[in-house]
Design a protein around this motif. Structure first.
Motif, PDB file in Angstrom:
ATOM      1  N   LEU A  57      -3.898   0.888   0.967  1.00  0.00           N
ATOM      2  CA  LEU A  57      -2.590   1.141   0.352  1.00  0.00           C
ATOM      3  C   LEU A  57      -2.421   0.379  -0.962  1.00  0.00           C
ATOM      4  O   LEU A  57      -1.810   0.882  -1.906  1.00  0.00           O
ATOM      5  N   VAL A  58      -2.951  -0.819  -1.027  1.00  0.00           N
ATOM      6  CA  VAL A  58      -2.735  -1.654  -2.215  1.00  0.00           C
ATOM      7  C   VAL A  58      -3.898  -1.577  -3.205  1.00  0.00           C
ATOM      8  O   VAL A  58      -3.827  -2.184  -4.287  1.00  0.00           O
ATOM      9  N   ALA A  59      -4.929  -0.837  -2.872  1.00  0.00           N
ATOM     10  CA  ALA A  59      -6.085  -0.752  -3.777  1.00  0.00           C
ATOM     11  C   ALA A  59      -5.664  -0.152  -5.114  1.00  0.00           C
ATOM     12  O   ALA A  59      -4.993   0.891  -5.168  1.00  0.00           O
ATOM     13  N   GLY A  60      -6.034  -0.818  -6.188  1.00  0.00           N
ATOM     14  CA  GLY A  60      -5.725  -0.318  -7.521  1.00  0.00           C
ATOM     15  C   GLY A  60      -4.313  -0.561  -7.990  1.00  0.00           C
ATOM     16  O   GLY A  60      -3.919  -0.112  -9.071  1.00  0.00           O
ATOM     17  N   ILE A  61      -3.539  -1.264  -7.206  1.00  0.00           N
ATOM     18  CA  ILE A  61      -2.127  -1.526  -7.541  1.00  0.00           C
ATOM     19  C   ILE A  61      -2.024  -2.779  -8.417  1.00  0.00           C
ATOM     20  O   ILE A  61      -2.687  -3.780  -8.176  1.00  0.00           O
ATOM     21  N   ASP A  62      -1.180  -2.704  -9.442  1.00  0.00           N
ATOM     22  CA  ASP A  62      -0.942  -3.865 -10.311  1.00  0.00           C
ATOM     23  C   ASP A  62       0.219  -4.716  -9.829  1.00  0.00           C
ATOM     24  O   ASP A  62       0.209  -5.936  -9.989  1.00  0.00           O
ATOM     25  N   ALA A  63       1.225  -4.072  -9.293  1.00  0.00           N
ATOM     26  CA  ALA A  63       2.414  -4.816  -8.849  1.00  0.00           C
ATOM     27  C   ALA A  63       3.059  -4.091  -7.676  1.00  0.00           C
ATOM     28  O   ALA A  63       2.961  -2.867  -7.548  1.00  0.00           O
ATOM     29  N   ILE A  64       3.701  -4.883  -6.832  1.00  0.00           N
ATOM     30  CA  ILE A  64       4.402  -4.323  -5.664  1.00  0.00           C
ATOM     31  C   ILE A  64       5.881  -4.642  -5.782  1.00  0.00           C
ATOM     32  O   ILE A  64       6.254  -5.779  -6.116  1.00  0.00           O
ATOM     33  N   VAL A  65       6.706  -3.649  -5.532  1.00  0.00           N
ATOM     34  CA  VAL A  65       8.144  -3.865  -5.397  1.00  0.00           C
ATOM     35  C   VAL A  65       8.473  -3.695  -3.918  1.00  0.00           C
ATOM     36  O   VAL A  65       8.380  -2.576  -3.382  1.00  0.00           O
ATOM     37  N   ASN A  66       8.798  -4.784  -3.274  1.00  0.00           N
ATOM     38  CA  ASN A  66       9.062  -4.755  -1.837  1.00  0.00           C
ATOM     39  C   ASN A  66      10.557  -4.837  -1.577  1.00  0.00           C
ATOM     40  O   ASN A  66      11.244  -5.728  -2.090  1.00  0.00           O
ATOM     41  N   ILE A  67      11.043  -3.916  -0.776  1.00  0.00           N
ATOM     42  CA  ILE A  67      12.468  -3.950  -0.416  1.00  0.00           C
ATOM     43  C   ILE A  67      12.613  -4.936   0.745  1.00  0.00           C
ATOM     44  O   ILE A  67      12.296  -4.624   1.892  1.00  0.00           O
ATOM     45  N   GLY A  68      13.096  -6.099   0.440  1.00  0.00           N
ATOM     46  CA  GLY A  68      13.200  -7.157   1.440  1.00  0.00           C
ATOM     47  C   GLY A  68      14.549  -7.230   2.117  1.00  0.00           C
ATOM     48  O   GLY A  68      14.760  -8.082   3.001  1.00  0.00           O
ATOM     49  N   TYR A  69      15.464  -6.369   1.700  1.00  0.00           N
ATOM     50  CA  TYR A  69      16.805  -6.362   2.306  1.00  0.00           C
ATOM     51  C   TYR A  69      17.270  -4.924   2.424  1.00  0.00           C
ATOM     52  O   TYR A  69      17.276  -4.181   1.443  1.00  0.00           O
ATOM     53  N   GLN A  70      17.622  -4.534   3.621  1.00  0.00           N
ATOM     54  CA  GLN A  70      18.155  -3.203   3.910  1.00  0.00           C
ATOM     55  C   GLN A  70      17.208  -2.077   3.536  1.00  0.00           C
ATOM     56  O   GLN A  70      17.645  -1.002   3.148  1.00  0.00           O
ATOM     57  N   GLY A  71      15.926  -2.350   3.672  1.00  0.00           N
ATOM     58  CA  GLY A  71      14.959  -1.272   3.477  1.00  0.00           C
ATOM     59  C   GLY A  71      14.631  -0.564   4.772  1.00  0.00           C
ATOM     60  O   GLY A  71      14.114   0.547   4.769  1.00  0.00           O
ATOM     61  N   GLN A  72      14.918  -1.234   5.874  1.00  0.00           N
ATOM     62  CA  GLN A  72      14.579  -0.709   7.192  1.00  0.00           C
ATOM     63  C   GLN A  72      15.805  -0.735   8.093  1.00  0.00           C
ATOM     64  O   GLN A  72      16.776  -1.453   7.833  1.00  0.00           O
ATOM     65  N   SER A  73      15.728   0.035   9.159  1.00  0.00           N
ATOM     66  CA  SER A  73      16.772  -0.007  10.178  1.00  0.00           C
ATOM     67  C   SER A  73      16.099   0.002  11.539  1.00  0.00           C
ATOM     68  O   SER A  73      14.921   0.334  11.653  1.00  0.00           O
ATOM     69  N   GLY A  74      16.853  -0.368  12.546  1.00  0.00           N
ATOM     70  CA  GLY A  74      16.303  -0.376  13.899  1.00  0.00           C
ATOM     71  C   GLY A  74      16.792  -1.584  14.661  1.00  0.00           C
ATOM     72  O   GLY A  74      17.755  -2.250  14.258  1.00  0.00           O
ATOM     73  N   SER A  75      16.096  -1.883  15.743  1.00  0.00           N
ATOM     74  CA  SER A  75      16.510  -2.994  16.595  1.00  0.00           C
ATOM     75  C   SER A  75      16.303  -4.326  15.877  1.00  0.00           C
ATOM     76  O   SER A  75      15.546  -4.428  14.906  1.00  0.00           O
ATOM     77  N   ASN A  76      16.937  -5.345  16.395  1.00  0.00           N
ATOM     78  CA  ASN A  76      16.770  -6.679  15.813  1.00  0.00           C
ATOM     79  C   ASN A  76      15.317  -7.132  15.835  1.00  0.00           C
ATOM     80  O   ASN A  76      14.827  -7.718  14.868  1.00  0.00           O
ATOM     81  N   THR A  77      14.636  -6.854  16.937  1.00  0.00           N
ATOM     82  CA  THR A  77      13.243  -7.294  17.024  1.00  0.00           C
ATOM     83  C   THR A  77      12.354  -6.496  16.067  1.00  0.00           C
ATOM     84  O   THR A  77      11.412  -7.040  15.494  1.00  0.00           O
ATOM     85  N   HIS A  78      12.663  -5.235  15.884  1.00  0.00           N
ATOM     86  CA  HIS A  78      11.907  -4.451  14.904  1.00  0.00           C
ATOM     87  C   HIS A  78      12.095  -5.030  13.499  1.00  0.00           C
ATOM     88  O   HIS A  78      11.128  -5.197  12.737  1.00  0.00           O
TER      89      HIS A  78
END
Lengths: 261, 228
Positions: free
Chosen positions: B53-74
């Motif tokens: 997934l990251v091969a050849g990538i120069d930079a990553i923008v990661n959604i670290g807040y409210q990018g996912q939903s689900g259970s607390n443990t997830h």
């Protein structure tokens, strides 16, 4: 007191149980069956089973989390990070006032400290780095810190490094070597267990904050790590000083004249 | 620049995708349960799929807040273990920069009259799982930066996100969609950054809550648009 022990069938668990079992009521839990000598109450439980941990904690006064998983990339997070999350949810749910968690010294003072500095102490800011075991344990400790600040739960973190058998000062991972370089943070297993007892029984008024960490090792001359707080606050007195590892006076004389004069 | 955007199905990622799409080559990814269309399904596990997934990538923008939903443990698992896997793969692949999109809500319990900057310790509430895991994601990122494995920009954005409408009188920490895009565009190319760089960004609004001088200093493209 009623104590829930999580991950109690690992390497530290039997020593902690030995120190606690005649003084407190214990519910021992682990994913594996209890060790043969254990005769008390037991429940099979994985520490990352949040609902199971919450249920097991009902009616408890203290939770002690001894669970450890080092090398596996997923299970290390499940046990070391999610396990503490489960423990803190359980403590919040049942208004348990004290939890005790354990881990390696480098979840607090990682390689950046250890390779450079001396007088390392457990009140330094955490700098675990990315090594899997240290990192996952540090995340678990951070979860404890947040819950402690928000809900007033007393968190005591006991940090260990190198555990030794008291009879020959050997360890589980390497043969014993006397009078050579040693890990300047080595502790006999029995003393590792009595430290858990000390953490269970230390009066609240002796703890400076709701989130306190301690390095568990006897007095050693290196000055690499500092155990002063552990002795002063917990009142922990190690029985074994692991002296044969660091004092050449304790070796056999060259003449092999070992009989008493 | 080849940019990977995580949690690409989220609303935040879509704002960012719209802003970056014309100037960069984007690779979008999300968990299989969220992924569709152009979004690559990836579990962010520790096997080779994440390396690919990251091969050849120069930079990553990661959604670290409210990018996912689900259970607390997830959510806890995603923002700790899976972040670790992504950062490890990125470090191994030599990705130069990792922009973690976090939130200024980590400081929401501080009174508004306080001059909160990047020098303040964040204060996540244990009872708000989204904020707790945003804090945990920051923690994971910081340790990779501390070990000098990757350069991390921790971009804490204001709230609410304002599209076409203007901020309400109580939205003292608001940020516009345009400002979100511009700040990330600038963070991708900024040069004067240390290994771990917190940056707070919000739009200039009446009674602005957070100080944005660090953003103005380090992201010069934004300087004229931020409150001084």
């Amino acid at each position: 007191m009623k104590i829930l022990i999580l991950g109690g069938n690992g390497m530290l668990g039997p020593w902690a149980v030995k120190a606690l079992q005649d003084r407190h009521d214990i519910l021992l839990t682990d994913i594996n069956d209890p060790y043969p000598a254990y005769k008390g109450e037991f429940q099979k439980l994985s520490v990352d089973d949040v609902d199971g941990v919450v249920k097991a904690a009902e009616g408890m006064d203290i939770i002690v989390n001894l669970s450890v998983l080092r090398p596996h990339r997923k299970i290390a997070f499940d046990v070391n990070t999610m396990g503490n999350y489960a423990m803190m949810l359980a403590a919040r749910e049942h208004r348990i006032k004290r939890v005790i968690t354990t881990g390696p010294h480098y979840q607090k003072v990682g390689q950046q400290y250890e390779e450079w500095d001396f007088d390392l102490n457990p009140d330094m800011p955490s700098a675990p780095g990315t090594r899997l075991y240290a990192h996952t344990k540090a995340l678990g400790q951070e979860i404890c810190r947040v819950f402690s600040e928000r809900h007033g739960i007393q968190v005591i973190t006991l940090l260990y490094y190198n555990m030794k058998h008291s009879w020959n000062l050997g360890g589980p991972e390497a043969p014993v070597v006397y009078h050579e370089d040693m890990v300047p943070f080595s502790t006999a297993w029995q003393d590792c267990g009595t430290a858990v007892q000390a953490a269970v029984e230390v009066p609240e008024e002796r703890l400076a904050s709701k989130n306190e960490s301690f390095f568990i090792f006897p007095d050693l001359p290196h000055r690499k790590f500092d155990n002063e707080k552990t002795r002063r606050v917990l009142g922990w007195k190690p029985r074994y000083q692991v002296e044969r590892l660091w004092n050449k006076d304790s070796r056999n004389p060259e003449s092999n004249l070992t009989e008493a004069f | 620049m080849n940019v990977l955007i995580t949690s690409a199905a989220s609303a935040t990622a879509q704002i960012i995708t719209g802003a970056l799409g014309s100037d960069h080559t984007l690779r979008l990814t999300d968990l299989p349960r969220n992924a569709s269309g152009d979004i690559i399904a990836n579990e962010l596990g520790h096997e080779s799929e994440t390396d690919q997934l990251v091969a050849g990538i120069d930079a990553i923008v990661n959604i670290g807040y409210q990018g996912q939903s689900g259970s607390n443990t997830h959510l806890m698992d995603y923002h700790t273990r899976r972040m670790y896997n992504l950062l490890q793969a990125a470090s191994d692949a030599g990705v130069k920069r990792y922009i973690n999109i976090s939130t200024l809500k980590l400081f929401q319990d501080h009174e508004e009259n306080l001059v909160v900057t990047e020098k303040w310790r964040s204060d996540p509430p244990a009872e708000d799982i989204e904020l707790l895991v945003a804090h945990m994601a920051e923690y994971v990122c910081k340790e990779f930066a501390r070990d000098r494995l990757i350069q991390v920009v921790n971009l804490r954005l204001g709230w609410p996100f304002i599209g076409d409408s203007s901020a309400g009188p109580d939205d003292t920490a608001a940020i516009s969609h345009g400002m979100i895009g511009e700040s990330i565009t600038a963070a991708l190319v900024a040069e004067e950054l240390i290994q771990w760089q917190d940056i707070h960004v919000q739009s200039p609004v009446d009674h602005q809550r957070f100080i944005t001088k660090t953003a103005a200093r380090l992201l010069p493209e934004l300087a004229g648009r931020l409150s001084s």
